[in-house]
Design an enzyme around this catalytic site. Structure first.
Site, PDB file in Angstrom:
ATOM      1  N   GLU A  98      31.329  42.040  45.025  1.00  0.00           N
ATOM      2  CA  GLU A  98      31.998  40.984  44.582  1.00  0.00           C
ATOM      3  C   GLU A  98      33.219  41.645  45.545  1.00  0.00           C
ATOM      4  O   GLU A  98      33.992  42.676  44.950  1.00  0.00           O
ATOM      5  CB  GLU A  98      32.293  41.173  43.041  1.00  0.00           C
ATOM      6  CG  GLU A  98      33.071  39.911  42.353  1.00  0.00           C
ATOM      7  CD  GLU A  98      32.666  38.912  43.331  1.00  0.00           C
ATOM      8  OE1 GLU A  98      33.036  38.583  43.855  1.00  0.00           O
ATOM      9  OE2 GLU A  98      33.066  37.225  42.417  1.00  0.00           O
ATOM     10  N   ASP A 102      37.788  39.984  37.329  1.00  0.00           N
ATOM     11  CA  ASP A 102      38.841  39.341  37.021  1.00  0.00           C
ATOM     12  C   ASP A 102      38.827  39.236  35.356  1.00  0.00           C
ATOM     13  O   ASP A 102      38.439  40.100  34.418  1.00  0.00           O
ATOM     14  CB  ASP A 102      39.682  37.611  36.921  1.00  0.00           C
ATOM     15  CG  ASP A 102      41.210  37.679  36.988  1.00  0.00           C
ATOM     16  OD1 ASP A 102      42.044  38.379  36.258  1.00  0.00           O
ATOM     17  OD2 ASP A 102      41.629  36.456  36.485  1.00  0.00           O
ATOM     18  N   LEU A 107      31.229  36.323  37.439  1.00  0.00           N
ATOM     19  CA  LEU A 107      29.946  36.877  37.864  1.00  0.00           C
ATOM     20  C   LEU A 107      29.256  37.144  36.479  1.00  0.00           C
ATOM     21  O   LEU A 107      27.958  37.847  37.113  1.00  0.00           O
ATOM     22  CB  LEU A 107      30.433  38.641  37.645  1.00  0.00           C
ATOM     23  CG  LEU A 107      29.864  39.668  38.681  1.00  0.00           C
ATOM     24  CD1 LEU A 107      29.723  39.819  40.405  1.00  0.00           C
ATOM     25  CD2 LEU A 107      30.775  41.131  39.175  1.00  0.00           C
ATOM     26  N   LYS A 130      39.688  44.229  37.222  1.00  0.00           N
ATOM     27  CA  LYS A 130      40.676  44.170  36.465  1.00  0.00           C
ATOM     28  C   LYS A 130      40.442  43.545  35.344  1.00  0.00           C
ATOM     29  O   LYS A 130      40.231  42.785  34.579  1.00  0.00           O
ATOM     30  CB  LYS A 130      41.594  42.989  36.975  1.00  0.00           C
ATOM     31  CG  LYS A 130      41.815  41.931  37.975  1.00  0.00           C
ATOM     32  CD  LYS A 130      42.801  41.128  38.306  1.00  0.00           C
ATOM     33  CE  LYS A 130      43.349  40.340  39.387  1.00  0.00           C
ATOM     34  NZ  LYS A 130      44.014  39.098  39.398  1.00  0.00           N
TER      35      LYS A 130
HETATM   36  P1  IMP Z   1      36.864  36.408  37.299  1.00  0.00           P
HETATM   37  O1  IMP Z   1      35.830  35.130  37.060  1.00  0.00           O
HETATM   38  O2  IMP Z   1      38.138  35.063  36.248  1.00  0.00           O
HETATM   39  O3  IMP Z   1      36.180  36.924  36.883  1.00  0.00           O
HETATM   40  O4  IMP Z   1      37.046  35.469  38.763  1.00  0.00           O
HETATM   41  C1  IMP Z   1      36.617  36.695  39.992  1.00  0.00           C
HETATM   42  C2  IMP Z   1      37.244  35.668  40.572  1.00  0.00           C
HETATM   43  O5  IMP Z   1      38.082  34.662  40.884  1.00  0.00           O
HETATM   44  C3  IMP Z   1      36.968  36.525  42.042  1.00  0.00           C
HETATM   45  O6  IMP Z   1      35.996  36.677  42.551  1.00  0.00           O
HETATM   46  C4  IMP Z   1      38.124  36.287  43.263  1.00  0.00           C
HETATM   47  O7  IMP Z   1      37.419  34.597  43.642  1.00  0.00           O
HETATM   48  C5  IMP Z   1      38.409  35.507  41.892  1.00  0.00           C
HETATM   49  N1  IMP Z   1      40.558  36.020  41.309  1.00  0.00           N
HETATM   50  C6  IMP Z   1      40.498  36.434  40.457  1.00  0.00           C
HETATM   51  N2  IMP Z   1      41.597  37.373  40.544  1.00  0.00           N
HETATM   52  C7  IMP Z   1      42.541  37.156  41.839  1.00  0.00           C
HETATM   53  C8  IMP Z   1      43.413  37.825  42.819  1.00  0.00           C
HETATM   54  O8  IMP Z   1      44.366  38.177  41.986  1.00  0.00           O
HETATM   55  N3  IMP Z   1      43.249  37.538  44.200  1.00  0.00           N
HETATM   56  C9  IMP Z   1      42.516  36.472  44.453  1.00  0.00           C
HETATM   57  N4  IMP Z   1      41.540  35.831  43.867  1.00  0.00           N
HETATM   58  C10 IMP Z   1      41.050  36.444  43.300  1.00  0.00           C
HETATM   59 MG    MG Z   2      35.262  35.788  45.230  1.00  0.00          MG
END
Ligand code: IMP
Ligand code: MG
Length: 175
Positions: A98, A102, A107, A130
């Site tokens: 991945e 975030d 995931l 993150k």
């Molecule tokens: P989560 O479900 O919040 O963990 O989001 C993860 C997805 O959000 C990642 O696979 C990225 O595609 C997108 N994402 C999260 N943070 C960023 C960033 O800083 N830049 C670009 N895409 C991000």
């Molecule tokens: Mg992504």
């Protein structure tokens, strides 16, 4: 992005060092087993291409495209599979690759989805972790770079589908 500034955060050389390290760790942890490396499109495409070349083991590659609902910068955990794997992963050693973890929603959902297919092992490798933004429990087995807050682009990562082609990673800052 007119109102925003891009500031260099991770250079391509620094990224390459981390990718080499991850490749060594994965190689070390998987002697003799054939790996299924799963690229989560689109954000991981450059990372994935570099990572598989840094792994000294027998492996196969496959690709998945998922979309998580939510706002531009915040996901929800409702994940739609736009393109599924072509390989059956039952009984196999699988590593999900991945771009960024975030909140962890995307995931977490994807991991549970693939776990139902009964792989022998299922691990997570992320370029960017993150950690401090996590809303659900997701632990990366392999993490390239750990960072706190900030929205980043480049090296596969987009803002509104743009900037994926930049070789370095930049943080987007309000002007
Ligand atoms: P989560 O479900 O919040 O963990 O989001 C993860 C997805 O959000 C990642 O696979 C990225 O595609 C997108 N994402 C999260 N943070 C960023 C960033 O800083 N830049 C670009 N895409 C991000
Ligand atoms: Mg992504």
């Amino acid at each position: 992005m007119n109102q925003n500034q891009l500031k260099l955060l991770y250079s391509k050389d620094y990224i390459a060092e981390q990718v080499q390290r991850l490749g060594k760790e994965i190689t070390r942890d998987h002697p003799g087993s054939e790996l299924v490396m799963v690229c989560i499109l689109k954000g991981s495409f450059l990372f994935f291409a570099d990572l598989v070349r840094a792994i000294d083991a027998t492996l196969v590659v496959d690709f998945m495209r998922v979309a998580s609902y939510g706002s531009e910068t915040q996901t929800s955990g409702i994940v739609e599979v736009r393109k599924d794997l072509e390989i059956a992963i039952a009984g196999r050693d699988v590593i999900i690759v991945e771009d960024i973890i975030d909140s962890g929603h995307t995931l977490r959902t994807l991991y549970n989805m693939l776990l139902l297919r009964n792989p022998r092992s299922l691990k997570i490798c992320t370029l960017i972790d993150k950690r401090s933004r996590r809303e659900v429990v997701v632990e990366a087995d392999y993490a390239g770079i750990t960072m706190d807050d900030g929205f980043i682009i480049g090296y596969g990562l987009d803002f509104d589908e743009r900037y994926r082609n930049l070789a370095d990673i930049f943080v987007v800052e309000p002007a």
